[in-house]
Design an enzyme around this catalytic site. Structure first.
Site, PDB file in Angstrom:
ATOM      1  N   ASP A  37       0.815  -1.220   0.000  1.00  0.00           N
ATOM      2  CA  ASP A  37       0.000   0.000   0.000  1.00  0.00           C
ATOM      3  C   ASP A  37       0.848   1.269   0.000  1.00  0.00           C
ATOM      4  OD1 ASP A  37       1.037  -0.073   2.515  1.00  0.00           O
ATOM      5  OD2 ASP A  37      -0.867  -0.097   3.582  1.00  0.00           O
ATOM      6  N   LYS A 191      16.278  41.528  -0.114  1.00  0.00           N
ATOM      7  CA  LYS A 191      15.236  40.774  -0.818  1.00  0.00           C
ATOM      8  C   LYS A 191      13.933  40.818  -0.042  1.00  0.00           C
ATOM      9  CE  LYS A 191      14.919  36.183  -0.442  1.00  0.00           C
ATOM     10  NZ  LYS A 191      15.154  34.741  -0.577  1.00  0.00           N
ATOM     11  N   ARG A 193      10.113  38.915  -0.032  1.00  0.00           N
ATOM     12  CA  ARG A 193       9.392  37.795  -0.643  1.00  0.00           C
ATOM     13  C   ARG A 193       7.895  38.054  -0.509  1.00  0.00           C
ATOM     14  NH1 ARG A 193      10.970  32.592  -1.988  1.00  0.00           N
ATOM     15  NH2 ARG A 193      12.945  32.565  -0.908  1.00  0.00           N
TER      16      ARG A 193
HETATM   17  C1  R5P Z   1      16.107  31.723   2.335  1.00  0.00           C
HETATM   18  O1  R5P Z   1      15.923  32.196   3.407  1.00  0.00           O
HETATM   19  C2  R5P Z   1      17.091  30.635   2.017  1.00  0.00           C
HETATM   20  O2  R5P Z   1      18.341  30.843   2.600  1.00  0.00           O
HETATM   21  C3  R5P Z   1      17.236  30.492   0.541  1.00  0.00           C
HETATM   22  O3  R5P Z   1      17.749  31.705   0.018  1.00  0.00           O
HETATM   23  C4  R5P Z   1      15.923  30.252  -0.108  1.00  0.00           C
HETATM   24  O4  R5P Z   1      15.132  29.429   0.661  1.00  0.00           O
HETATM   25  C5  R5P Z   1      16.130  29.642  -1.466  1.00  0.00           C
HETATM   26  O5  R5P Z   1      14.879  29.405  -2.048  1.00  0.00           O
HETATM   27  P1  R5P Z   1      14.654  29.591  -3.582  1.00  0.00           P
HETATM   28  O6  R5P Z   1      15.759  28.872  -4.302  1.00  0.00           O
HETATM   29  O7  R5P Z   1      13.297  28.953  -3.816  1.00  0.00           O
HETATM   30  O8  R5P Z   1      14.626  31.051  -3.888  1.00  0.00           O
END
Ligand code: R5P
Length: 310
Positions: A37, A191, A193
């Site tokens: 399974d 950066k 997000r």
């Molecule tokens: C973020 O805090 C991590 O250190 C990496 O920069 C991040 O998680 C990388 O993710 P991705 O490749 O999806 O941008």
């Protein structure tokens, strides 16, 4: 001294075998498969009563890798091992390490609880996404860095006016350590997000024009962070752009994205194996087998690991 045995799940058998070669031993006899399974089935095929057991498994996706780790730990504990150590070269779910919005889990803590409850009496891992995750465990925890392996490789390159770049705030500590040892200056990418797995870059803080740059990060997942960092540095007229990163998660179209980015070379480690389609000339894989092997040896011999934490 009692015996040492290393048993591995299916996530990264090559690295586990390389660690065993360093230790002058072979992998322990264990079956890690699936019932009809799809549930994980584990059977230790050798007596481990009184043995110092190391259960080896990085926990990158799919979640079966984590389940295999937990089930192997349980099997080892119930088979009366003297001590059970979880060796987790890549600790998955680490990015969910705090409540940064309402009604979300702290999955890194949940995974820490699972590993402990399953039977781990100590943990050995490498380049956690955030060092504070150590505090999610109440058992001995050894946290290695891949930096010595990556830096040795990078030192052999003839860089000109080298700048080490942190692609986000979270990577500044790692970048600073690299900059110090590579005798380089430091820059940072600011950066933001907007939503999970989508990154947006704002600013390069620091001077990179005409310089060689090394972008360092703990992991590459979608590749968005690194590709956008490289584009930003390219716009700022950086000369050569190299990437140094410990864990090549490389999900979805990451490889294509990175291949098309203005990056000369991406240096990663073998904590996560690269599927054949991800093995492109631009990606150079360095092994952390010796580092992990030496740590296991010292844990077994009850010797200090501090000289490895550099
Ligand atoms: C973020 O805090 C991590 O250190 C990496 O920069 C991040 O998680 C990388 O993710 P991705 O490749 O999806 O941008």
């Amino acid at each position: 001294m009692d015996e040492l045995r290393v048993f591995s799940g299916n996530a990264n058998l090559k690295l586990a075998a390389d660690v065993c070669s360093y230790l002058g031993t072979v992998l322990g006899d264990i079956e890690v498969s699936e019932f009809n399974d799809g549930e994980t089935r584990v059977k230790l095929n050798e007596n481990i009563r009184g043995v110092d057991v190391f259960i080896f498994q990085p926990t990158f996706p799919p979640a079966t890798n984590l389940i295999e780790l937990l089930v192997m730990l349980d099997a080892a504990k119930r088979a009366s091992a003297r001590r059970v150590t979880a060796v987790v070269p890549y600790f998955g779910y680490a990015r969910q390490d705090r409540k940064d919005q309402p009604r979300v889990p702290i999955t890194a803590k949940l995974v820490a609880n699972l590993i402990t409850v399953a039977g781990a009496e100590r943990v050995l891992t490498m380049d956690l996404h955030s060092a504070q995750i150590q505090g999610f465990f109440d058992i001995p925890f050894d946290h290695l860095y891949a930096a010595p392996v990556l830096i040795d490789y990078l030192k052999k390159k003839a860089f000109k006016d080298l700048v080490v770049v942190a692609p986000d705030i979270g990577s500044v500590k790692m970048a600073r350590a690299f900059a110090k040892r590579l005798n380089a200056s430091l820059a940072l990418i600011d950066k933001r997000r907007p939503k999970p797995d989508v990154s947006e870059l704002l600013n390069v803080i620091g001077e990179v024009e005409g310089s060689d740059v090394v972008i360092v990060d703990d992991l590459i997942s979608t590749g968005g962070t690194i590709a956008e960092a490289a584009e930003a540095l390219h716009k700022q007229k950086a000369r050569r752009i190299i990437v140094g990163c410990t864990h090549p998660v490389l999900c979805r179209d990451a490889v294509a994205l990175l291949n098309g980015a203005p990056i000369e070379e991406i240096v990663v480690t073998d904590t996560i194996p690269l599927a054949p389609e991800k093995q492109i000339p631009k990606i150079q894989v360095l092994s952390v087998a010796e580092l992990l092997g030496e740590a296991i040896k010292r844990i077994h011999e009850e010797r200090s690991l501090s000289s490895l934490f550099v």
